[in-house]
Design a protein around this motif. Structure first.
Motif, PDB file in Angstrom:
ATOM      1  N   ALA A   1     -31.310 -33.622 -27.664  1.00 15.90           N
ATOM      2  CA  ALA A   1     -30.582 -32.591 -28.418  1.00 15.90           C
ATOM      3  C   ALA A   1     -29.208 -32.339 -27.825  1.00 15.90           C
ATOM      4  O   ALA A   1     -28.215 -32.129 -28.536  1.00 15.90           O
ATOM      5  CB  ALA A   1     -31.395 -31.295 -28.437  1.00 15.90           C
ATOM      6  N   GLY A   2     -29.142 -32.358 -26.451  1.00 20.04           N
ATOM      7  CA  GLY A   2     -27.836 -32.171 -25.809  1.00 20.04           C
ATOM      8  C   GLY A   2     -26.868 -33.283 -26.163  1.00 20.04           C
ATOM      9  O   GLY A   2     -25.672 -33.056 -26.357  1.00 20.04           O
ATOM     10  N   GLU A   3     -27.398 -34.527 -26.204  1.00 19.81           N
ATOM     11  CA  GLU A   3     -26.537 -35.657 -26.579  1.00 19.81           C
ATOM     12  C   GLU A   3     -26.019 -35.485 -27.996  1.00 19.81           C
ATOM     13  O   GLU A   3     -24.845 -35.720 -28.273  1.00 19.81           O
ATOM     14  CB  GLU A   3     -27.335 -36.971 -26.430  1.00 19.81           C
ATOM     15  CG  GLU A   3     -26.513 -38.218 -26.714  1.00 19.81           C
ATOM     16  CD  GLU A   3     -25.414 -38.414 -25.710  1.00 19.81           C
ATOM     17  OE1 GLU A   3     -24.412 -39.066 -26.046  1.00 19.81           O
ATOM     18  OE2 GLU A   3     -25.527 -37.884 -24.571  1.00 19.81           O
ATOM     19  N   ARG A   4     -26.958 -35.081 -28.861  1.00 21.19           N
ATOM     20  CA  ARG A   4     -26.505 -34.882 -30.255  1.00 21.19           C
ATOM     21  C   ARG A   4     -25.483 -33.743 -30.336  1.00 21.19           C
ATOM     22  O   ARG A   4     -24.516 -33.809 -31.098  1.00 21.19           O
ATOM     23  CB  ARG A   4     -27.721 -34.556 -31.134  1.00 21.19           C
ATOM     24  CG  ARG A   4     -28.614 -35.772 -31.392  1.00 21.19           C
ATOM     25  CD  ARG A   4     -29.602 -35.488 -32.523  1.00 21.19           C
ATOM     26  NE  ARG A   4     -30.500 -34.390 -32.214  1.00 21.19           N
ATOM     27  CZ  ARG A   4     -31.674 -34.530 -31.582  1.00 21.19           C
ATOM     28  NH1 ARG A   4     -32.086 -35.731 -31.187  1.00 21.19           N
ATOM     29  NH2 ARG A   4     -32.440 -33.472 -31.365  1.00 21.19           N
ATOM     30  N   ALA A   5     -25.713 -32.700 -29.526  1.00 21.55           N
ATOM     31  CA  ALA A   5     -24.754 -31.587 -29.524  1.00 21.55           C
ATOM     32  C   ALA A   5     -23.400 -32.030 -28.998  1.00 21.55           C
ATOM     33  O   ALA A   5     -22.338 -31.609 -29.495  1.00 21.55           O
ATOM     34  CB  ALA A   5     -25.301 -30.438 -28.682  1.00 21.55           C
ATOM     35  N   ARG A   6     -23.434 -32.926 -27.910  1.00 20.98           N
ATOM     36  CA  ARG A   6     -22.150 -33.410 -27.365  1.00 20.98           C
ATOM     37  C   ARG A   6     -21.393 -34.225 -28.408  1.00 20.98           C
ATOM     38  O   ARG A   6     -20.180 -34.093 -28.570  1.00 20.98           O
ATOM     39  CB  ARG A   6     -22.427 -34.249 -26.107  1.00 20.98           C
ATOM     40  CG  ARG A   6     -21.139 -34.688 -25.394  1.00 20.98           C
ATOM     41  CD  ARG A   6     -21.484 -35.590 -24.217  1.00 20.98           C
ATOM     42  NE  ARG A   6     -22.176 -36.798 -24.664  1.00 20.98           N
ATOM     43  CZ  ARG A   6     -21.531 -37.841 -25.234  1.00 20.98           C
ATOM     44  NH1 ARG A   6     -20.221 -37.794 -25.407  1.00 20.98           N
ATOM     45  NH2 ARG A   6     -22.211 -38.899 -25.615  1.00 20.98           N
ATOM     46  N   GLU A   7     -22.173 -35.109 -29.092  1.00 19.45           N
ATOM     47  CA  GLU A   7     -21.514 -35.907 -30.127  1.00 19.45           C
ATOM     48  C   GLU A   7     -20.952 -35.000 -31.233  1.00 19.45           C
ATOM     49  O   GLU A   7     -19.832 -35.233 -31.730  1.00 19.45           O
ATOM     50  CB  GLU A   7     -22.528 -36.885 -30.712  1.00 19.45           C
ATOM     51  CG  GLU A   7     -22.972 -37.968 -29.725  1.00 19.45           C
ATOM     52  CD  GLU A   7     -24.062 -38.863 -30.304  1.00 19.45           C
ATOM     53  OE1 GLU A   7     -24.509 -38.564 -31.434  1.00 19.45           O
ATOM     54  OE2 GLU A   7     -24.442 -39.849 -29.627  1.00 19.45           O
ATOM     55  N   ALA A   8     -21.749 -33.984 -31.589  1.00 22.80           N
ATOM     56  CA  ALA A   8     -21.262 -33.048 -32.608  1.00 22.80           C
ATOM     57  C   ALA A   8     -20.021 -32.301 -32.121  1.00 22.80           C
ATOM     58  O   ALA A   8     -19.076 -32.046 -32.881  1.00 22.80           O
ATOM     59  CB  ALA A   8     -22.356 -32.057 -32.984  1.00 22.80           C
ATOM     60  N   GLU A   9     -20.060 -31.956 -30.798  1.00 18.01           N
ATOM     61  CA  GLU A   9     -18.889 -31.281 -30.227  1.00 18.01           C
ATOM     62  C   GLU A   9     -17.663 -32.161 -30.302  1.00 18.01           C
ATOM     63  O   GLU A   9     -16.569 -31.726 -30.675  1.00 18.01           O
ATOM     64  CB  GLU A   9     -19.183 -30.890 -28.773  1.00 18.01           C
ATOM     65  CG  GLU A   9     -17.979 -30.244 -28.084  1.00 18.01           C
ATOM     66  CD  GLU A   9     -18.222 -30.054 -26.601  1.00 18.01           C
ATOM     67  OE1 GLU A   9     -17.359 -29.444 -25.959  1.00 18.01           O
ATOM     68  OE2 GLU A   9     -19.254 -30.532 -26.097  1.00 18.01           O
ATOM     69  N   GLU A  10     -17.853 -33.452 -29.913  1.00 17.22           N
ATOM     70  CA  GLU A  10     -16.708 -34.369 -29.945  1.00 17.22           C
ATOM     71  C   GLU A  10     -16.177 -34.518 -31.362  1.00 17.22           C
ATOM     72  O   GLU A  10     -14.966 -34.545 -31.593  1.00 17.22           O
ATOM     73  CB  GLU A  10     -17.135 -35.727 -29.383  1.00 17.22           C
ATOM     74  CG  GLU A  10     -17.421 -35.694 -27.877  1.00 17.22           C
ATOM     75  CD  GLU A  10     -17.938 -37.025 -27.368  1.00 17.22           C
ATOM     76  OE1 GLU A  10     -18.173 -37.922 -28.216  1.00 17.22           O
ATOM     77  OE2 GLU A  10     -18.078 -37.188 -26.125  1.00 17.22           O
ATOM     78  N   ARG A  11     -17.147 -34.642 -32.319  1.00 13.50           N
ATOM     79  CA  ARG A  11     -16.691 -34.755 -33.708  1.00 13.50           C
ATOM     80  C   ARG A  11     -15.958 -33.478 -34.142  1.00 13.50           C
ATOM     81  O   ARG A  11     -14.945 -33.527 -34.855  1.00 13.50           O
ATOM     82  CB  ARG A  11     -17.883 -35.012 -34.620  1.00 13.50           C
ATOM     83  CG  ARG A  11     -18.449 -36.421 -34.495  1.00 13.50           C
ATOM     84  CD  ARG A  11     -19.374 -36.734 -35.673  1.00 13.50           C
ATOM     85  NE  ARG A  11     -20.518 -35.820 -35.733  1.00 13.50           N
ATOM     86  CZ  ARG A  11     -21.666 -36.030 -35.110  1.00 13.50           C
ATOM     87  NH1 ARG A  11     -21.851 -37.125 -34.352  1.00 13.50           N
ATOM     88  NH2 ARG A  11     -22.659 -35.175 -35.233  1.00 13.50           N
ATOM     89  N   ALA A  12     -16.486 -32.323 -33.718  1.00 13.46           N
ATOM     90  CA  ALA A  12     -15.847 -31.062 -34.083  1.00 13.46           C
ATOM     91  C   ALA A  12     -14.456 -30.948 -33.480  1.00 13.46           C
ATOM     92  O   ALA A  12     -13.499 -30.517 -34.129  1.00 13.46           O
ATOM     93  CB  ALA A  12     -16.720 -29.881 -33.640  1.00 13.46           C
TER      94      ALA A  12
END
Length: 300
Positions: free
Chosen positions: A75-86
């Motif tokens: 979930a953290g990885e997905r959140a990081r990727e989402a953060e980077e995309r954001a």
């Protein structure tokens, strides 16, 4: 126990690397606060998911903790990727916003420059057109004044010549009439003298002399009549000159664009008034002369 207390308890029970990973996952939503609305929404969704994972991670056994930590890491990885995309979306949004602002500012500046330039050109063209129109009007006015002055000079010269010729002829006729009358008187006197002298000598000679005297008298009367006719002709010429002068005055009054009677000076107005027959003209002002000439020109 509340959700936040359960989360803090779960963090204390996790290994240090798991706690660090979870703290990295929970930070992107706060760091992306200045990004676009869609990026913030995505980060909040990821944070809620991670928080739910942390709640589920309050372990009872080591195996469940490992499983839940793995889930948290994913979930953290997905959140990081989402953060980077954001962050990338926010950066792209900012770049596009800056570009749009620059384009808008450039457009406004260009519109202002074009407006100033076109306004300047309009004013310049209006000024040039006005100048050309003024010059044309001035040339036409000068030409019209010159033509009018030339025509006035010609009419004045013609009227003066006609008046002078009429006066000369009238004077000649008068002198000739006086000479004829004087000659007739002398001949009549001579005839009477001869008749008186011959009355005693021969009545026939007296009658003949009387007849000759009567004939001379008739001739003298005829010559006097001719002289009177010439005088009348002179008067007619003067009347025609007067009518011509009235017509000129009417034309000037009806055409004020060329200055009208006001364009004449006082001596010229006095001369024109004399031709028309205005009385008391020498004591009038210029305005009175103009009014008197206009009034006299309307009479037949």
């Amino acid at each position: 126990m509340s959700l936040s207390e359960r989360t803090r308890t779960g963090l204390r029970e996790m290994p240090s690397n798991a706690a660090w990973l979870l703290s990295r996952v929970l930070k992107p939503a706060e760091a992306a606060g200045t990004a676009a609305g869609s990026a913030r929404s995505t980060a909040r969704d990821q944070r809620r998911k991670v928080t739910a994972a942390v709640v589920d991670a309050a372990p009872i056994s080591r195996d469940s903790v490992d499983i839940r930590m793995k889930r948290a890491q994913e979930a953290g990885e997905r959140a990081r990727e989402a953060e980077e995309r954001a962050v990338e979306a926010a950066r792209e949004s900012k770049d596009r916003s800056d570009h749009a602002r620059q384009v808008s500012e450039h457009g406004r500046a260009l519109v202002a420059d074009v407006a100033r330039e076109t306004a300047r050109r309009v004013k310049q063209r209006i000024a040039e057109a006005q100048k050309a129109a003024d010059e044309t009007v001035e040339r036409e006015r000068q030409a019209a004044e010159a033509d009018a002055e030339e025509e006035r000079q010609e009419v004045r010269a013609e009227v003066a010549d006609e008046v002078e010729e009429a006066q000369r002829q009238a004077e000649a006729s008068r002198e000739r009439a006086e000479d004829l009358v004087e000659e007739a008187a002398e001949r009549l006197a001579e005839a009477r003298r001869l008749a008186d002298e011959a009355s005693e000598a021969a009545r026939a000679a007296a009658d003949e002399a009387y007849r000759q005297a009567q004939q001379l008298a008739a001739e003298a009367e005829q010559q006097a009549n001719e002289a009177e006719a010439r005088v009348k002709e002179t008067e007619q010429i003067r009347e025609r000159s007067k009518a011509t002068a009235k017509q000129v005055a009417r034309d000037l009054e009806q055409d004020p664009a060329n200055g009208g009677l006001e364009s004449y000076n006082k001596p010229e107005l006095v001369e024109l008034a004399a031709t028309i027959g205005v009385e008391g003209r020498t004591n009038m002002t210029k305005d009175e002369l103009v009014a008197a000439i206009a009034k006299a020109s309307r009479t037949r």
